[in-house]
Design a protein around this motif. Sequence first.
Motif, PDB file in Angstrom:
ATOM      1  N   ARG A  68       1.511   4.188  -3.198  1.00 48.73           N
ATOM      2  CA  ARG A  68       1.443   5.651  -3.124  1.00 48.73           C
ATOM      3  C   ARG A  68       2.733   6.270  -3.654  1.00 48.73           C
ATOM      4  NH1 ARG A  68      -1.388   4.315   1.681  1.00 48.73           N
ATOM      5  NH2 ARG A  68       0.495   4.451   2.976  1.00 48.73           N
TER       6      ARG A  68
ATOM      7  N   ARG B 130       2.724   5.871  -7.545  1.00 42.85           N
ATOM      8  CA  ARG B 130       1.761   6.781  -8.192  1.00 42.85           C
ATOM      9  C   ARG B 130       2.306   8.217  -8.246  1.00 42.85           C
ATOM     10  NH1 ARG B 130      -3.467   5.280  -9.273  1.00 42.85           N
ATOM     11  NH2 ARG B 130      -4.131   3.226  -8.524  1.00 42.85           N
TER      12      ARG B 130
ATOM     13  N   ASP C 187       0.827  -1.208   0.000  1.00 44.15           N
ATOM     14  CA  ASP C 187       0.000   0.000   0.000  1.00 44.15           C
ATOM     15  C   ASP C 187       0.861   1.258   0.000  1.00 44.15           C
ATOM     16  OD1 ASP C 187      -2.273  -1.541  -0.006  1.00 44.15           O
ATOM     17  OD2 ASP C 187      -2.633  -1.372   2.153  1.00 44.15           O
ATOM     18  N   GLU C 188       1.897   1.256   0.840  1.00 45.21           N
ATOM     19  CA  GLU C 188       2.781   2.428   0.904  1.00 45.21           C
ATOM     20  C   GLU C 188       3.585   2.584  -0.382  1.00 45.21           C
ATOM     21  OE1 GLU C 188       3.916   1.872   5.588  1.00 45.21           O
ATOM     22  OE2 GLU C 188       4.032   0.230   4.165  1.00 45.21           O
TER      23      GLU C 188
END
Length: 231
Positions: free
Chosen positions: A39, A42, A35-36
Amino acid sequence: MDGTGDLFEPLAQAMGPRDTIDVVRYPGTEALGYDELERLVRAQLPAGQPFVLLGESFSGPLAISIAAAPPPGLRGLILCCSFARSPKPGLALLRGGLLEMSMKFMHSSLMRGPMRHMLLGRFATPHLVALLQGSLRQVSVAVMTRRMKEVQRVNVIDKLSQVRVPAMYLQAMHDRIVPAQAARIVQRALSGLRIVRLEGPHGLLQAAPVAAARAIETFCRELGNPEPATP
């Protein structure tokens, strides 16, 4: 899984000066989960121009997650020797201290031979071995342990149904790490997936960069030549 980006050197050279590859590098000392890292990736993707996202091995689930909720410029998805869920059920047996010990052992000189065998096999050259060892030295044991834990529990199969861009899977014919079934699992959930089988080991982009570059160039040309970005 090292995330340094250094191992993309052979592919970048094979792609030639007309093709731009933007490599997204992961920090080697911060133990970040999927998840980290998503980010982080992206935030570094090309802005204001079309691109194709390439996810190699560990990065495949990241690429799938991004393609499922795509940024404006995304035109295509490429997975290389990767997976949508944990590729080896036996990895679940490596828990706690045993997993950390295994990662420490992987950094030792005793594992250089086995690592070379698993990732490169008979396609190993002195240059590729040096690239591999140099990349691994930049990543801490804590980071490798966290990433292995992420691989153990990852499952983004449900997100594949949300991928709307054309997709291709580069499959190594001599992959000792990710089984052929991993590509079939992705294809069942993403019916339009094109599987391209190439002669090479798990380190396909390193050991067979010319063949991989030709496949990538063909895919991008069919999309109108957007530039590849690789996490």
